[in-house]
Scaffold this motif. Sequence first.
Motif, PDB file in Angstrom:
ATOM      1  N   GLN A   1      11.816  -8.076   3.047  1.00  0.00           N
ATOM      2  CA  GLN A   1      10.444  -8.424   2.683  1.00  0.00           C
ATOM      3  C   GLN A   1       9.538  -8.047   3.842  1.00  0.00           C
ATOM      4  OE1 GLN A   1      10.679 -12.566   1.830  1.00  0.00           O
ATOM      5  NE2 GLN A   1      11.803 -12.283  -0.072  1.00  0.00           N
ATOM      6  N   VAL A   2       8.592  -7.174   3.568  1.00  0.00           N
ATOM      7  CA  VAL A   2       7.710  -6.657   4.609  1.00  0.00           C
ATOM      8  C   VAL A   2       6.269  -6.733   4.143  1.00  0.00           C
ATOM      9  CG1 VAL A   2       7.107  -4.672   6.045  1.00  0.00           C
ATOM     10  CG2 VAL A   2       9.496  -5.075   5.449  1.00  0.00           C
ATOM     11  N   LEU A   3       5.381  -7.107   5.069  1.00  0.00           N
ATOM     12  CA  LEU A   3       3.942  -7.117   4.819  1.00  0.00           C
ATOM     13  C   LEU A   3       3.268  -6.239   5.864  1.00  0.00           C
ATOM     14  CD1 LEU A   3       3.498 -10.933   4.200  1.00  0.00           C
ATOM     15  CD2 LEU A   3       3.167  -9.137   2.508  1.00  0.00           C
ATOM     16  N   THR A   4       2.342  -5.411   5.417  1.00  0.00           N
ATOM     17  CA  THR A   4       1.647  -4.505   6.320  1.00  0.00           C
ATOM     18  C   THR A   4       0.149  -4.630   6.112  1.00  0.00           C
ATOM     19  OG1 THR A   4       3.515  -2.961   6.204  1.00  0.00           O
ATOM     20  CG2 THR A   4       1.434  -2.127   7.105  1.00  0.00           C
ATOM     21  N   GLU A   5      -0.553  -5.059   7.160  1.00  0.00           N
ATOM     22  CA  GLU A   5      -2.005  -5.199   7.095  1.00  0.00           C
ATOM     23  C   GLU A   5      -2.693  -3.936   7.590  1.00  0.00           C
ATOM     24  OE1 GLU A   5      -0.509  -9.261   8.812  1.00  0.00           O
ATOM     25  OE2 GLU A   5      -0.129  -7.129   9.122  1.00  0.00           O
ATOM     26  N   SER A   6      -3.899  -3.722   7.096  1.00  0.00           N
ATOM     27  CA  SER A   6      -4.753  -2.642   7.586  1.00  0.00           C
ATOM     28  C   SER A   6      -6.193  -2.982   7.261  1.00  0.00           C
ATOM     29  CB  SER A   6      -4.367  -1.295   6.954  1.00  0.00           C
ATOM     30  OG  SER A   6      -4.555  -1.336   5.554  1.00  0.00           O
ATOM     31  N   GLY A   7      -7.109  -2.215   7.822  1.00  0.00           N
ATOM     32  CA  GLY A   7      -8.518  -2.379   7.490  1.00  0.00           C
ATOM     33  C   GLY A   7      -9.359  -3.046   8.549  1.00  0.00           C
ATOM     34  N   GLY A   8      -8.739  -3.497   9.616  1.00  0.00           N
ATOM     35  CA  GLY A   8      -9.517  -4.118  10.674  1.00  0.00           C
ATOM     36  C   GLY A   8     -10.399  -3.109  11.391  1.00  0.00           C
TER      37      GLY A   8
ATOM     38  N   TRP B   1       5.623 -12.594   7.726  1.00  0.00           N
ATOM     39  CA  TRP B   1       4.331 -12.263   8.331  1.00  0.00           C
ATOM     40  C   TRP B   1       4.208 -10.769   8.591  1.00  0.00           C
ATOM     41  CZ3 TRP B   1       0.488 -15.857   9.571  1.00  0.00           C
ATOM     42  CH2 TRP B   1       0.843 -17.197   9.367  1.00  0.00           C
ATOM     43  N   GLY B   2       2.984 -10.290   8.469  1.00  0.00           N
ATOM     44  CA  GLY B   2       2.697  -8.932   8.884  1.00  0.00           C
ATOM     45  C   GLY B   2       2.451  -8.865  10.381  1.00  0.00           C
ATOM     46  N   GLN B   3       2.129  -7.679  10.848  1.00  0.00           N
ATOM     47  CA  GLN B   3       1.961  -7.465  12.290  1.00  0.00           C
ATOM     48  C   GLN B   3       0.540  -7.773  12.765  1.00  0.00           C
ATOM     49  OE1 GLN B   3       1.702  -5.113  10.071  1.00  0.00           O
ATOM     50  NE2 GLN B   3      -0.135  -3.971  10.702  1.00  0.00           N
ATOM     51  N   GLY B   4      -0.383  -7.894  11.834  1.00  0.00           N
ATOM     52  CA  GLY B   4      -1.758  -8.246  12.187  1.00  0.00           C
ATOM     53  C   GLY B   4      -2.670  -7.040  12.299  1.00  0.00           C
ATOM     54  N   THR B   5      -3.956  -7.288  12.091  1.00  0.00           N
ATOM     55  CA  THR B   5      -4.980  -6.262  12.256  1.00  0.00           C
ATOM     56  C   THR B   5      -6.181  -6.910  12.938  1.00  0.00           C
ATOM     57  OG1 THR B   5      -6.262  -4.533  11.120  1.00  0.00           O
ATOM     58  CG2 THR B   5      -5.984  -6.616   9.947  1.00  0.00           C
ATOM     59  N   GLN B   6      -6.748  -6.229  13.910  1.00  0.00           N
ATOM     60  CA  GLN B   6      -7.804  -6.802  14.730  1.00  0.00           C
ATOM     61  C   GLN B   6      -9.171  -6.630  14.075  1.00  0.00           C
ATOM     62  OE1 GLN B   6      -7.620  -8.546  17.662  1.00  0.00           O
ATOM     63  NE2 GLN B   6      -9.847  -8.811  17.567  1.00  0.00           N
ATOM     64  N   VAL B   7      -9.929  -7.719  14.067  1.00  0.00           N
ATOM     65  CA  VAL B   7     -11.316  -7.711  13.606  1.00  0.00           C
ATOM     66  C   VAL B   7     -12.197  -8.180  14.752  1.00  0.00           C
ATOM     67  CG1 VAL B   7     -12.985  -8.759  12.032  1.00  0.00           C
ATOM     68  CG2 VAL B   7     -10.724  -8.080  11.188  1.00  0.00           C
ATOM     69  N   THR B   8     -13.170  -7.368  15.108  1.00  0.00           N
ATOM     70  CA  THR B   8     -14.095  -7.709  16.180  1.00  0.00           C
ATOM     71  C   THR B   8     -15.511  -7.642  15.647  1.00  0.00           C
ATOM     72  OG1 THR B   8     -12.569  -6.810  17.835  1.00  0.00           O
ATOM     73  CG2 THR B   8     -14.854  -7.160  18.509  1.00  0.00           C
TER      74      THR B   8
ATOM     75  N   GLN C   1     -20.846  -5.048  13.501  1.00  0.00           N
ATOM     76  CA  GLN C   1     -21.880  -5.935  14.002  1.00  0.00           C
ATOM     77  C   GLN C   1     -22.002  -7.151  13.106  1.00  0.00           C
ATOM     78  OE1 GLN C   1     -25.419  -3.453  14.418  1.00  0.00           O
ATOM     79  NE2 GLN C   1     -24.925  -3.156  16.584  1.00  0.00           N
ATOM     80  N   ALA C   2     -22.542  -8.208  13.644  1.00  0.00           N
ATOM     81  CA  ALA C   2     -22.760  -9.421  12.860  1.00  0.00           C
ATOM     82  C   ALA C   2     -23.554  -9.094  11.605  1.00  0.00           C
ATOM     83  CB  ALA C   2     -23.499 -10.455  13.699  1.00  0.00           C
ATOM     84  N   GLY C   3     -23.131  -9.697  10.504  1.00  0.00           N
ATOM     85  CA  GLY C   3     -23.753  -9.424   9.220  1.00  0.00           C
ATOM     86  C   GLY C   3     -23.073  -8.330   8.437  1.00  0.00           C
ATOM     87  N   GLY C   4     -22.159  -7.623   9.085  1.00  0.00           N
ATOM     88  CA  GLY C   4     -21.450  -6.531   8.433  1.00  0.00           C
ATOM     89  C   GLY C   4     -20.293  -7.011   7.573  1.00  0.00           C
ATOM     90  N   SER C   5     -19.578  -6.025   7.015  1.00  0.00           N
ATOM     91  CA  SER C   5     -18.483  -6.322   6.093  1.00  0.00           C
ATOM     92  C   SER C   5     -17.250  -5.491   6.436  1.00  0.00           C
ATOM     93  CB  SER C   5     -18.908  -5.998   4.650  1.00  0.00           C
ATOM     94  OG  SER C   5     -20.027  -6.758   4.261  1.00  0.00           O
ATOM     95  N   LEU C   6     -16.113  -6.018   6.086  1.00  0.00           N
ATOM     96  CA  LEU C   6     -14.842  -5.313   6.195  1.00  0.00           C
ATOM     97  C   LEU C   6     -13.949  -5.742   5.043  1.00  0.00           C
ATOM     98  CD1 LEU C   6     -13.875  -5.561   9.993  1.00  0.00           C
ATOM     99  CD2 LEU C   6     -14.405  -3.465   8.750  1.00  0.00           C
ATOM    100  N   ARG C   7     -13.043  -4.868   4.647  1.00  0.00           N
ATOM    101  CA  ARG C   7     -12.031  -5.240   3.671  1.00  0.00           C
ATOM    102  C   ARG C   7     -10.655  -5.006   4.270  1.00  0.00           C
ATOM    103  NH1 ARG C   7     -10.534  -2.859  -2.315  1.00  0.00           N
ATOM    104  NH2 ARG C   7      -9.719  -1.140  -1.049  1.00  0.00           N
ATOM    105  N   LEU C   8      -9.892  -6.073   4.360  1.00  0.00           N
ATOM    106  CA  LEU C   8      -8.522  -5.995   4.855  1.00  0.00           C
ATOM    107  C   LEU C   8      -7.572  -5.835   3.683  1.00  0.00           C
ATOM    108  CD1 LEU C   8      -8.544  -8.877   7.500  1.00  0.00           C
ATOM    109  CD2 LEU C   8      -9.314  -6.500   7.734  1.00  0.00           C
TER     110      LEU C   8
END
Length: 125
Positions: free
Chosen positions: A2-9, A115-122, A13-20
Amino acid sequence: AQVLTESGGGSVQAGGSLRLSCVASGFFVSVDCIGWFRQAPGKKREGVANTVASHTDYDDSVAGRFTISRDNAKNTVYLEMTSLKPEDTATYYCARGGNWYSCPPLYDIESYTTWGQGTQVTVSS
Protein backbone atom coordinates in the motif's frame (compact mmCIF):
# COMPACT_ATOMS: atom_id res chain seq x y z
CA ALA A 1 2.16 -2.97 -0.98
CA GLN A 2 0.00 0.00 0.00
CA VAL A 3 1.60 3.22 -1.19
CA LEU A 4 0.49 6.85 -1.17
CA THR A 5 2.20 9.52 -3.24
CA GLU A 6 1.51 13.22 -2.77
CA SER A 7 2.19 16.00 -5.25
CA GLY A 8 1.12 19.54 -6.00
CA GLY A 9 2.86 21.49 -3.29
CA GLY A 10 4.64 24.74 -3.96
CA SER A 11 5.10 28.35 -2.97
CA VAL A 12 2.26 30.86 -3.24
CA GLN A 13 1.38 34.26 -1.88
CA ALA A 14 -1.31 34.71 0.73
CA GLY A 15 -4.74 34.50 -0.82
CA GLY A 16 -3.55 32.08 -3.48
CA SER A 17 -4.62 28.53 -4.22
CA LEU A 18 -3.05 25.11 -4.63
CA ARG A 19 -4.38 21.65 -5.34
CA LEU A 20 -2.65 18.69 -3.74
CA SER A 21 -2.99 15.18 -5.14
CA CYS A 22 -2.65 11.86 -3.34
CA VAL A 23 -2.37 8.83 -5.60
CA ALA A 24 -3.01 5.47 -3.95
CA SER A 25 -1.84 2.02 -4.97
CA GLY A 26 -2.46 -1.34 -3.34
CA PHE A 27 -5.92 -0.37 -2.11
CA PHE A 28 -8.95 1.60 -3.27
CA VAL A 29 -9.80 5.12 -2.15
CA SER A 30 -13.43 4.38 -3.05
CA VAL A 31 -13.81 2.29 0.11
CA ASP A 32 -10.95 3.37 2.37
CA CYS A 33 -10.57 6.54 4.39
CA ILE A 34 -7.97 9.04 3.24
CA GLY A 35 -6.98 11.94 5.40
CA TRP A 36 -4.83 14.98 4.77
CA PHE A 37 -2.51 16.11 7.54
CA ARG A 38 0.09 18.81 7.90
CA GLN A 39 3.13 19.48 10.01
CA ALA A 40 4.85 22.82 10.38
CA PRO A 41 8.42 23.06 11.71
CA GLY A 42 8.46 22.64 15.47
CA LYS A 43 4.78 21.75 15.64
CA LYS A 44 2.83 18.53 15.97
CA ARG A 45 1.24 16.91 12.96
CA GLU A 46 -2.42 17.89 12.72
CA GLY A 47 -5.41 16.66 10.79
CA VAL A 48 -6.77 18.85 8.01
CA ALA A 49 -9.50 16.86 6.28
CA ASN A 50 -10.65 13.33 5.62
CA THR A 51 -13.06 11.51 3.37
CA VAL A 52 -14.60 8.12 2.76
CA ALA A 53 -17.66 7.39 0.61
CA SER A 54 -19.98 10.39 1.12
CA HIS A 55 -18.32 11.49 4.35
CA THR A 56 -16.03 14.50 4.61
CA ASP A 57 -14.67 16.27 7.67
CA TYR A 58 -12.55 19.37 8.07
CA ASP A 59 -10.55 20.96 10.82
CA ASP A 60 -12.04 24.28 11.85
CA SER A 61 -8.90 26.08 10.72
CA VAL A 62 -9.50 25.14 7.07
CA ALA A 63 -13.29 24.73 6.86
CA GLY A 64 -14.67 26.89 4.09
CA ARG A 65 -11.26 27.28 2.45
CA PHE A 66 -10.15 23.71 1.73
CA THR A 67 -12.09 21.04 -0.13
CA ILE A 68 -11.28 17.34 -0.13
CA SER A 69 -12.49 15.26 -3.06
CA ARG A 70 -11.90 11.93 -4.67
CA ASP A 71 -11.60 10.52 -8.20
CA ASN A 72 -12.20 6.81 -7.85
CA ALA A 73 -11.26 6.10 -11.46
CA LYS A 74 -7.81 7.58 -10.84
CA ASN A 75 -7.63 6.19 -7.29
CA THR A 76 -6.69 9.70 -6.22
CA VAL A 77 -7.76 12.06 -3.45
CA TYR A 78 -7.35 15.81 -3.83
CA LEU A 79 -7.09 18.71 -1.42
CA GLU A 80 -8.12 21.97 -3.03
CA MET A 81 -6.74 24.83 -0.95
CA THR A 82 -7.96 28.38 -1.46
CA SER A 83 -7.51 31.67 0.40
CA LEU A 84 -4.21 30.36 1.67
CA LYS A 85 -2.66 32.00 4.71
CA PRO A 86 0.95 32.06 5.92
CA GLU A 87 -0.11 29.82 8.81
CA ASP A 88 -1.02 27.12 6.27
CA THR A 89 2.70 26.71 5.57
CA ALA A 90 3.64 23.11 6.33
CA THR A 91 4.49 19.75 4.87
CA TYR A 92 1.23 18.12 3.84
CA TYR A 93 0.77 14.36 4.05
CA CYS A 94 -2.02 12.05 2.98
CA ALA A 95 -2.69 8.89 4.92
CA ARG A 96 -4.98 5.88 4.92
CA GLY A 97 -6.79 4.96 8.06
CA GLY A 98 -9.71 3.13 9.60
CA ASN A 99 -11.68 0.31 8.06
CA TRP A 100 -13.85 0.09 4.99
CA TYR A 101 -16.27 3.02 4.81
CA SER A 102 -15.10 4.41 8.15
CA CYS A 103 -12.82 7.32 8.97
CA PRO A 104 -11.01 7.78 12.26
CA PRO A 105 -11.40 11.28 13.70
CA LEU A 106 -8.84 13.80 12.45
CA TYR A 107 -7.31 14.03 15.94
CA ASP A 108 -6.75 10.25 16.02
CA ILE A 109 -3.58 10.40 13.96
CA GLU A 110 -2.27 7.05 15.20
CA SER A 111 -5.20 5.31 13.53
CA TYR A 112 -3.85 6.38 10.14
CA THR A 113 -1.34 3.70 9.31
CA THR A 114 -0.16 4.24 5.73
CA TRP A 115 1.50 7.57 4.95
CA GLY A 116 2.88 9.31 1.93
CA GLN A 117 6.21 11.10 1.84
CA GLY A 118 4.72 14.59 2.05
CA THR A 119 4.66 17.68 -0.14
CA GLN A 120 5.75 21.14 0.97
CA VAL A 121 3.38 24.11 0.91
CA THR A 122 4.79 27.56 1.58
CA VAL A 123 2.55 30.62 1.80
CA SER A 124 4.21 34.00 1.91
CA SER A 125 2.61 37.19 3.20
